[in-house]
Enzyme design. Sequence first.
Site, mmCIF file in Angstrom:
data_model
loop_
_atom_site.group_PDB
_atom_site.id
_atom_site.type_symbol
_atom_site.label_atom_id
_atom_site.label_comp_id
_atom_site.label_asym_id
_atom_site.label_seq_id
_atom_site.Cartn_x
_atom_site.Cartn_y
_atom_site.Cartn_z
ATOM 1 N N ARG A 1 71.208 59.732 32.510
ATOM 2 C CA ARG A 1 69.794 59.710 32.100
ATOM 3 C C ARG A 1 69.406 58.276 31.810
ATOM 4 O O ARG A 1 70.109 57.567 31.074
ATOM 5 C CB ARG A 1 69.611 60.537 30.831
ATOM 6 C CG ARG A 1 68.160 60.664 30.418
ATOM 7 C CD ARG A 1 67.437 61.753 31.125
ATOM 8 N NE ARG A 1 68.054 63.029 30.882
ATOM 9 C CZ ARG A 1 67.801 64.125 31.590
ATOM 10 N NH1 ARG A 1 66.949 64.111 32.589
ATOM 11 N NH2 ARG A 1 68.410 65.251 31.296
ATOM 12 N N HIS B 1 63.965 60.333 40.173
ATOM 13 C CA HIS B 1 65.395 60.076 40.059
ATOM 14 C C HIS B 1 65.798 59.080 41.152
ATOM 15 O O HIS B 1 65.291 59.151 42.272
ATOM 16 C CB HIS B 1 66.210 61.350 40.298
ATOM 17 C CG HIS B 1 66.044 62.414 39.263
ATOM 18 N ND1 HIS B 1 65.422 62.223 38.050
ATOM 19 C CD2 HIS B 1 66.448 63.717 39.263
ATOM 20 C CE1 HIS B 1 65.458 63.349 37.353
ATOM 21 N NE2 HIS B 1 66.065 64.263 38.076
ATOM 22 N N ARG C 1 71.287 80.059 41.600
ATOM 23 C CA ARG C 1 71.583 79.170 42.738
ATOM 24 C C ARG C 1 72.901 79.458 43.434
ATOM 25 O O ARG C 1 72.991 79.374 44.654
ATOM 26 C CB ARG C 1 71.578 77.712 42.268
ATOM 27 C CG ARG C 1 70.201 77.200 41.915
ATOM 28 C CD ARG C 1 70.295 75.774 41.406
ATOM 29 N NE ARG C 1 69.016 75.321 40.897
ATOM 30 C CZ ARG C 1 68.882 74.406 39.934
ATOM 31 N NH1 ARG C 1 69.961 73.855 39.388
ATOM 32 N NH2 ARG C 1 67.692 74.038 39.537
ATOM 33 N N SER D 1 61.614 63.215 32.648
ATOM 34 C CA SER D 1 60.686 64.327 32.916
ATOM 35 C C SER D 1 61.412 65.595 33.342
ATOM 36 O O SER D 1 60.883 66.692 33.176
ATOM 37 C CB SER D 1 59.654 63.928 33.963
ATOM 38 O OG SER D 1 60.301 63.388 35.101
ATOM 39 N N GLY D 2 62.643 65.461 33.875
ATOM 40 C CA GLY D 2 63.431 66.634 34.252
ATOM 41 C C GLY D 2 63.670 67.559 33.073
ATOM 42 O O GLY D 2 63.793 68.766 33.227
ATOM 43 N N ARG E 1 53.668 81.984 22.920
ATOM 44 C CA ARG E 1 53.206 80.794 22.196
ATOM 45 C C ARG E 1 51.987 80.128 22.848
ATOM 46 O O ARG E 1 51.112 79.612 22.170
ATOM 47 C CB ARG E 1 54.396 79.810 22.131
ATOM 48 C CG ARG E 1 54.293 78.678 21.191
ATOM 49 C CD ARG E 1 55.697 78.089 20.896
ATOM 50 N NE ARG E 1 56.702 78.355 21.925
ATOM 51 C CZ ARG E 1 56.948 77.556 22.970
ATOM 52 N NH1 ARG E 1 56.280 76.450 23.127
ATOM 53 N NH2 ARG E 1 57.897 77.875 23.849
ATOM 54 N N CYS F 1 67.147 69.168 41.107
ATOM 55 C CA CYS F 1 66.376 68.006 41.574
ATOM 56 C C CYS F 1 67.252 66.929 42.226
ATOM 57 O O CYS F 1 66.928 66.399 43.297
ATOM 58 C CB CYS F 1 65.579 67.411 40.420
ATOM 59 S SG CYS F 1 66.448 67.430 38.831
ATOM 60 N N GLY G 1 54.685 74.370 31.550
ATOM 61 C CA GLY G 1 55.667 73.286 31.513
ATOM 62 C C GLY G 1 55.337 72.175 32.490
ATOM 63 O O GLY G 1 54.383 72.277 33.274
HETATM 64 O O1 L14 Z 1 67.241 72.404 37.329
HETATM 65 O O2 L14 Z 1 66.795 66.699 33.691
HETATM 66 O O3 L14 Z 1 69.343 72.447 36.962
HETATM 67 O O4 L14 Z 1 67.460 67.677 31.895
HETATM 68 C C1 L14 Z 1 68.613 70.983 34.473
HETATM 69 C C2 L14 Z 1 68.596 69.645 33.712
HETATM 70 C C3 L14 Z 1 66.766 70.178 35.912
HETATM 71 C C4 L14 Z 1 66.753 68.843 35.192
HETATM 72 C C5 L14 Z 1 68.243 71.967 36.755
HETATM 73 C C6 L14 Z 1 67.173 67.701 33.079
HETATM 74 C C7 L14 Z 1 68.136 70.757 35.868
HETATM 75 C C8 L14 Z 1 67.232 69.032 33.788
#
Ligand code: L14
Length: 341
Positions: free
Chosen positions: A238, A245, A101, A162-163, A41, A132, A14
């Site tokens: 977004r 970010h 977390r 990119s997240g 995959r 992030c 990833g």
């Molecule tokens: O790590 O940007 O909780 O769509 C989940 C959403 C990381 C970014 C996390 C995104 C996020 C992600």
Amino acid sequence: MARLFNVAVAGATGAVGNQMIACLEERAFPVKNLKLLATARTKGRKLRFMGEEVPVEELTEASFKGVEIGIFSAGGGTSQKFAPVAAREGCVVVDNSSAWRMDPDVPLVVPEVNPHAIAKYTNKGIIANPNCSTIQMVVALAPIHREVGIKRVVVSTYQAVSGTGKKAIDELYDQTKAIMNSVEPEKKVYPHRIAFNCLPHIDVFLENGYTKEEMKMVHETRKILEDDSIGITATTVRVPVFFSHSESVNVETRRPITPEEVRVLLENAPGVKVVDDPSENLYPMAIDAAGKDDTFVGRIRRDESVASGINLWVVSDNIRKGAATNAVQIAEILARDYLSD
Ligand code: L14
């Protein structure tokens, strides 16, 4: 000679996994053997590490035999299932998903802020890497919180695609190209077009009307700063940016502090670079932060609507400090202070 470790990266193919491998190499992590794990995959693919081609193996229950440190970025479901499996084998997991977390037994760590929490890895064999948007915000807030106490934070984020991963990077690219060529853009990843647009929607919506991303910022910030009395409200958005970010952070402090004092605090804070010279049009920008590990802070100014308030603009590379770099920094402290003897 320093001790070397058997390391695995889960989710190696990833966007974050790739960056984790690059960070291990860049930072000269003491790797004895590197195992790259991903879904069936991608099995058979090879990725470069230290000048060698390392084959990607399928992540299974048997993957962690002999592995001492596992760095995971394979999604919440995979972490939920495989982190305990790895831990049972004696592998300490640094997990980038949101799965662990808020578990009270799992430390949630930003090395510049609460490195001492790493000691609690012994509870479950798992250390969580924060979200992030939370990471870059607490890197900037911690020095202020220590100095004068933070009462309340109002944050709005401007988050890169990119997240979400490689497919979202492709989506922004493809939609932008389509629109510039007067072709109907396709939507696959986000519910609406992201090119030339802003979506006030990151992760899923919850009962309370907030998104999960917004509530992660609330709960994770309190846990990392070890202060549940801080009021936090977030709006996560977004934007059509590939990497980094940006965040508008409004801080109400318990005791007064001037913008000049905040500037000095942040100039001396670990992991922070102050970029703040409006007369030269200098302020942090996503395109400058991309590819770097620092958290950039600028637009430091008084919130004139309250007695003690400060506004900040905080920018950092979400894939690096927001994910891979922070995870590898945690692994470094773990290796150096807890697993070496
Ligand atoms: O790590 O940007 O909780 O769509 C989940 C959403 C990381 C970014 C996390 C995104 C996020 C992600």
